[in-house]
Write a protein that holds these residues in place. Structure first.
Motif, PDB file in Angstrom:
ATOM      1  N   ILE A 175       0.933  -1.250   0.052  1.00 44.13           N
ATOM      2  CA  ILE A 175      -0.022   0.093   0.101  1.00 44.13           C
ATOM      3  C   ILE A 175       0.819   1.337  -0.030  1.00 44.13           C
ATOM      4  O   ILE A 175       0.308   2.282   0.457  1.00 44.13           O
ATOM      5  N   ASN A 176       2.007   0.856  -0.446  1.00 48.64           N
ATOM      6  CA  ASN A 176       3.110   2.410  -0.689  1.00 48.64           C
ATOM      7  C   ASN A 176       3.133   2.974   0.518  1.00 48.64           C
ATOM      8  O   ASN A 176       3.058   4.216   0.412  1.00 48.64           O
ATOM      9  N   ARG A 177       3.755   2.523   1.503  1.00 51.77           N
ATOM     10  CA  ARG A 177       3.910   3.337   2.745  1.00 51.77           C
ATOM     11  C   ARG A 177       5.124   3.899   2.640  1.00 51.77           C
ATOM     12  O   ARG A 177       5.671   4.978   3.532  1.00 51.77           O
ATOM     13  N   ILE A 178       6.275   3.386   1.947  1.00 47.44           N
ATOM     14  CA  ILE A 178       7.488   3.729   1.700  1.00 47.44           C
ATOM     15  C   ILE A 178       7.974   4.337   0.573  1.00 47.44           C
ATOM     16  O   ILE A 178       7.727   3.450  -0.501  1.00 47.44           O
ATOM     17  N   THR A 179       8.500   5.487   0.444  1.00 49.41           N
ATOM     18  CA  THR A 179       8.949   5.825  -0.906  1.00 49.41           C
ATOM     19  C   THR A 179      10.259   5.282  -1.545  1.00 49.41           C
ATOM     20  O   THR A 179      11.278   5.296  -0.437  1.00 49.41           O
ATOM     21  N   GLU A 180      10.320   4.549  -2.620  1.00 51.34           N
ATOM     22  CA  GLU A 180      11.371   3.596  -2.846  1.00 51.34           C
ATOM     23  C   GLU A 180      12.155   4.233  -4.134  1.00 51.34           C
ATOM     24  O   GLU A 180      11.419   4.662  -4.883  1.00 51.34           O
ATOM     25  N   SER A 181      13.260   3.691  -4.189  1.00 47.74           N
ATOM     26  CA  SER A 181      14.166   4.184  -5.303  1.00 47.74           C
ATOM     27  C   SER A 181      13.695   3.430  -6.771  1.00 47.74           C
ATOM     28  O   SER A 181      13.683   3.941  -7.815  1.00 47.74           O
ATOM     29  N   ASP A 182      13.186   2.191  -6.519  1.00 52.89           N
ATOM     30  CA  ASP A 182      12.483   1.565  -7.553  1.00 52.89           C
ATOM     31  C   ASP A 182      11.169   0.811  -7.013  1.00 52.89           C
ATOM     32  O   ASP A 182      11.357  -0.144  -6.298  1.00 52.89           O
ATOM     33  N   GLU A 183       9.939   1.235  -7.525  1.00 51.34           N
ATOM     34  CA  GLU A 183       8.654   0.489  -7.053  1.00 51.34           C
ATOM     35  C   GLU A 183       8.259  -0.678  -8.062  1.00 51.34           C
ATOM     36  O   GLU A 183       7.068  -1.255  -7.813  1.00 51.34           O
ATOM     37  N   THR A 184       8.936  -0.908  -8.936  1.00 46.36           N
ATOM     38  CA  THR A 184       8.597  -1.807  -9.913  1.00 46.36           C
ATOM     39  C   THR A 184       8.983  -3.426  -9.718  1.00 46.36           C
ATOM     40  O   THR A 184       8.551  -4.195 -10.268  1.00 46.36           O
ATOM     41  N   ASN A 185       9.726  -3.479  -8.721  1.00 42.95           N
ATOM     42  CA  ASN A 185      10.439  -4.857  -8.172  1.00 42.95           C
ATOM     43  C   ASN A 185       9.815  -5.198  -6.824  1.00 42.95           C
ATOM     44  O   ASN A 185      10.475  -6.064  -6.111  1.00 42.95           O
ATOM     45  N   ASN A 186       8.593  -5.068  -6.308  1.00 43.67           N
ATOM     46  CA  ASN A 186       8.252  -5.345  -5.396  1.00 43.67           C
ATOM     47  C   ASN A 186       7.303  -6.700  -5.130  1.00 43.67           C
ATOM     48  O   ASN A 186       6.830  -6.842  -4.155  1.00 43.67           O
ATOM     49  N   ILE A 187       7.148  -7.295  -6.348  1.00 45.06           N
ATOM     50  CA  ILE A 187       6.211  -8.418  -6.377  1.00 45.06           C
ATOM     51  C   ILE A 187       7.188  -9.722  -6.786  1.00 45.06           C
ATOM     52  O   ILE A 187       8.041  -9.523  -7.591  1.00 45.06           O
ATOM     53  N   MET A 188       6.743 -10.799  -6.188  1.00 48.46           N
ATOM     54  CA  MET A 188       7.237 -12.054  -6.559  1.00 48.46           C
ATOM     55  C   MET A 188       6.083 -13.200  -6.561  1.00 48.46           C
ATOM     56  O   MET A 188       5.368 -13.122  -5.913  1.00 48.46           O
ATOM     57  N   ASN A 189       6.250 -13.793  -7.607  1.00 51.82           N
ATOM     58  CA  ASN A 189       5.456 -14.968  -7.836  1.00 51.82           C
ATOM     59  C   ASN A 189       6.282 -16.096  -7.747  1.00 51.82           C
ATOM     60  O   ASN A 189       7.250 -16.499  -8.429  1.00 51.82           O
ATOM     61  N   LYS A 190       5.428 -17.276  -7.090  1.00 49.93           N
ATOM     62  CA  LYS A 190       6.162 -18.679  -6.975  1.00 49.93           C
ATOM     63  C   LYS A 190       5.200 -19.618  -7.239  1.00 49.93           C
ATOM     64  O   LYS A 190       4.318 -19.489  -6.327  1.00 49.93           O
ATOM     65  N   GLN A 191       5.159 -20.692  -7.773  1.00 49.84           N
ATOM     66  CA  GLN A 191       4.343 -21.745  -7.734  1.00 49.84           C
ATOM     67  C   GLN A 191       4.544 -22.760  -6.647  1.00 49.84           C
ATOM     68  O   GLN A 191       5.849 -23.093  -6.198  1.00 49.84           O
ATOM     69  N   ILE A 192       3.681 -23.357  -6.303  1.00 47.00           N
ATOM     70  CA  ILE A 192       3.339 -24.217  -5.225  1.00 47.00           C
ATOM     71  C   ILE A 192       2.509 -25.409  -5.535  1.00 47.00           C
ATOM     72  O   ILE A 192       1.541 -25.195  -6.144  1.00 47.00           O
TER      73      ILE A 192
END
Length: 107
Positions: A38-55
């Motif tokens: 929910i964007n609490r922190i201003t980051e240098s790169d906001e595009t790398n915040n998601i990871m998907n992994k299969q189970i």
């Protein structure tokens, strides 16, 4: 507290939109983790915040084994009937189906 540059921490689900736990169902599923969702922190790169992994969730199955063989009488005599017995155990992860006979073949 603050997370220093280069540091990492492992977080465990404790609520949120998906809840704290998930009841596994058979099949292949994609788990998605979204840090700073929910964007609490201003980051240098906001595009790398998601990871998907299969189970992969496999269906649990029973696993029957014979743990003992016995007979009655304990000291049989030639020409007399002998009753054979087998002790079985389910060492699997789920119960055997209701209404299904647990058969044992003696040879």
């Amino acid at each position: 507290g603050p997370l220093a540059p280069g540091a990492s921490v492992t977080l465990t689900a404790n609520g949120g939109s998906a809840g704290a736990t998930w009841t596994a169902v058979d099949g292949t599923h994609t788990v998605k983790a979204n840090v700073d969702d929910i964007n609490r922190i201003t980051e240098s790169d906001e595009t790398n915040n998601i990871m998907n992994k299969q189970i992969v969730v496999s269906p649990g199955k029973p696993d029957l084994v014979v743990t003992d063989i016995s007979w009655d009488p304990a000291s049989p005599a030639s020409g007399y009937a002998v009753t054979m017995r087998a002790t079985i155990k389910n060492q699997g992860s789920v119960s055997t189906p209701a209404g299904v006979i647990h058969g044992v073949l003696f040879t």
